[in-house]
Write a protein that holds these residues in place. Structure first.
Motif, mmCIF file in Angstrom:
data_model
loop_
_atom_site.group_PDB
_atom_site.id
_atom_site.type_symbol
_atom_site.label_atom_id
_atom_site.label_comp_id
_atom_site.label_asym_id
_atom_site.label_seq_id
_atom_site.Cartn_x
_atom_site.Cartn_y
_atom_site.Cartn_z
ATOM 1 N N ARG A 236 0.828 -1.209 0.000
ATOM 2 C CA ARG A 236 0.000 0.000 0.000
ATOM 3 C C ARG A 236 0.857 1.251 0.000
ATOM 4 O O ARG A 236 0.636 2.182 -0.774
ATOM 5 N N GLU A 237 1.852 1.288 0.897
ATOM 6 C CA GLU A 237 2.706 2.478 0.940
ATOM 7 C C GLU A 237 3.579 2.580 -0.301
ATOM 8 O O GLU A 237 3.838 3.676 -0.803
ATOM 9 N N LEU A 238 4.035 1.439 -0.802
ATOM 10 C CA LEU A 238 4.879 1.451 -2.000
ATOM 11 C C LEU A 238 4.146 2.073 -3.178
ATOM 12 O O LEU A 238 4.748 2.798 -3.983
ATOM 13 N N ALA A 239 2.850 1.825 -3.286
ATOM 14 C CA ALA A 239 2.069 2.393 -4.384
ATOM 15 C C ALA A 239 2.066 3.917 -4.349
ATOM 16 O O ALA A 239 1.963 4.572 -5.393
ATOM 17 N N VAL A 240 2.219 4.494 -3.164
ATOM 18 C CA VAL A 240 2.231 5.954 -3.033
ATOM 19 C C VAL A 240 3.513 6.545 -3.600
ATOM 20 O O VAL A 240 3.504 7.596 -4.252
ATOM 21 N N HIS A 241 4.640 5.856 -3.383
ATOM 22 C CA HIS A 241 5.947 6.414 -3.760
ATOM 23 C C HIS A 241 6.481 5.902 -5.093
ATOM 24 O O HIS A 241 7.401 6.510 -5.664
ATOM 25 N N ALA A 242 5.949 4.810 -5.580
ATOM 26 C CA ALA A 242 6.584 4.112 -6.699
ATOM 27 C C ALA A 242 6.672 4.963 -7.957
ATOM 28 O O ALA A 242 7.703 4.959 -8.643
ATOM 29 N N GLY A 243 5.609 5.702 -8.295
ATOM 30 C CA GLY A 243 5.615 6.477 -9.534
ATOM 31 C C GLY A 243 6.722 7.507 -9.573
ATOM 32 O O GLY A 243 7.489 7.582 -10.547
ATOM 33 N N ARG A 244 6.830 8.314 -8.529
ATOM 34 C CA ARG A 244 7.872 9.349 -8.461
ATOM 35 C C ARG A 244 9.259 8.723 -8.445
ATOM 36 O O ARG A 244 10.180 9.178 -9.137
ATOM 37 N N ASP A 245 9.423 7.665 -7.663
ATOM 38 C CA ASP A 245 10.729 7.023 -7.576
ATOM 39 C C ASP A 245 11.136 6.415 -8.919
ATOM 40 O O ASP A 245 12.304 6.498 -9.313
ATOM 41 N N THR A 246 10.191 5.829 -9.624
ATOM 42 C CA THR A 246 10.496 5.249 -10.939
ATOM 43 C C THR A 246 10.976 6.318 -11.905
ATOM 44 O O THR A 246 11.941 6.107 -12.657
ATOM 45 N N ARG A 247 10.325 7.480 -11.895
ATOM 46 C CA ARG A 247 10.758 8.579 -12.780
ATOM 47 C C ARG A 247 12.154 9.069 -12.407
ATOM 48 O O ARG A 247 12.997 9.305 -13.292
ATOM 49 N N ASP A 248 12.409 9.237 -11.108
ATOM 50 C CA ASP A 248 13.731 9.701 -10.669
ATOM 51 C C ASP A 248 14.818 8.708 -11.076
ATOM 52 O O ASP A 248 15.894 9.092 -11.554
ATOM 53 N N ARG A 249 14.544 7.435 -10.893
ATOM 54 C CA ARG A 249 15.542 6.427 -11.213
ATOM 55 C C ARG A 249 15.770 6.326 -12.715
ATOM 56 O O ARG A 249 16.898 6.100 -13.171
ATOM 57 N N ALA A 250 14.719 6.488 -13.505
ATOM 58 C CA ALA A 250 14.882 6.450 -14.956
ATOM 59 C C ALA A 250 15.765 7.607 -15.423
ATOM 60 O O ALA A 250 16.616 7.441 -16.312
ATOM 61 N N GLU A 251 15.584 8.782 -14.806
ATOM 62 C CA GLU A 251 16.426 9.936 -15.174
ATOM 63 C C GLU A 251 17.880 9.695 -14.801
ATOM 64 O O GLU A 251 18.796 9.971 -15.577
#
Length: 310
Positions: free
Chosen positions: A246-261
């Protein structure tokens, strides 16, 4: 010690090449002999890195055969596809197994705890301090000579993250860490531990595994049934996994974008070695470039600055 490690690594690389050649030629007798020598060399490398006293390896029988007596390897029951009983594998392999289970960058202390609690390993976090440096030296002497390397996570400066271990075969996006990555990786690791306990009844009865899950659950909202009585009994693995997801779903989108950059920057700016072990930081360059009374540093774009020694 460094010279001895280099010598062993060259021998290991040569033996691996010899095994491949013998297998291609279908010379099973030679391949078997070389594999036995390879195992002995790898045990010597492991003992030198960890400071273990020389002696018979746990997977060596009294007559010197590498596989030991029939059923010797059965002492390590399988947990999640990885052999239980870390005495049968090297420290390097135990670390690889633990990281594979966690599927996220992790501190040596967590790697050791997971290895001991879930994989029957015998790791101690203090034994892993020099492991990444040894892996980097091995890569420098024989690039891609091993199926995988234990390497550093990369920070937003593309330098090695202090104390974070990853596996070279992971996608680069998983080996870089952005602002939210520590929390995302913790939740990912907690989910992996909880799911392992839920899938393995034997592990779920191990007090070490339950203590590990309990420590992780305390840092996840909703992972315990009742905050006031969370320490009175072991947490439910399914509940911990659900709360972490549940908590991972909150952060995953932003973290995925940061890591891709960050991964894009690493791909375009770093060579193969630096993509695995990190770029040299300005502090390291400054320390190594002391000449006379001046210190010369080199920036990421190649610009230099010189200042007097204080």
């Amino acid at each position: 010690m460094s010279d001895r490690l280099d010598e062993l690594e060259r021998r290991i690389d040569g033996l691996r090449a010899g095994v491949r050649t013998a297998m291609r030629a279908k010379d099973t007798a030679t391949a078997r002999t070389l594999r036995a020598e390879l195992r002995a060399a790898e045990r010597a490398w492991d003992a030198l890195v960890t400071g273990d006293l020389p002696g018979a390896a746990p997977d060596e029988s009294p007559d010197g055969s590498p596989d030991g007596p029939p059923g010797a390897r059965a002492a390590g029951a399988s947990v999640g596809g990885a052999p239980r009983g870390g005495a049968l594998v090297t420290v390097r392999e135990q670390v690889h197994q633990a990281l594979t289970l966690l599927a996220a960058p992790a501190q040596p202390r967590l790697v050791a705890a997971v290895s001991e609690a879930l994989l029957g390993g015998t790791l101690r976090g203090s034994r892993l301090t020099s492991l990444r440096r040894d892996e980097e030296r091995s890569f420098a002497s024989s690039p891609y000579g091993r199926p995988y390397y234990l390497c550093a996570a990369l920070t937003d400066r593309l330098s090695p993250a202090r104390g974070l271990l990853t596996v070279s075969t992971w996608p680069l996006e998983r080996r870089v860490v952005g602002p939210l990555s520590p929390r995302v990786d913790f939740l990912t690791c907690a989910m992996a531990v909880a799911r392992q306990l839920g899938a393995d009844p034997l592990a779920a009865l191990d007090p070490r595994a339950l203590r590990l899950l309990a420590r992780m659950a305390r840092n996840i909202p909703g992972a315990a049934a009742d905050a006031d009585t969370a320490d009175l009994g072991p947490p439910d693995p399914a509940r911990v996994a659900e709360a972490a997801a549940r908590e991972l779903a909150v952060h995953a989108g932003r973290d995925t974008r940061d890591r891709a950059e960050l991964a894009g920057r690493a791909t375009s700016q770093l060579d193969d070695r630096s993509r695995l072990f990190g770029a040299t930081t300005l502090i390291t360059v400054a320390r190594d470039a002391v000449v006379g009374d001046t210190v010369t540093t080199s920036g990421p774009a190649g610009d230099t600055a010189t200042r007097g020694r204080r």
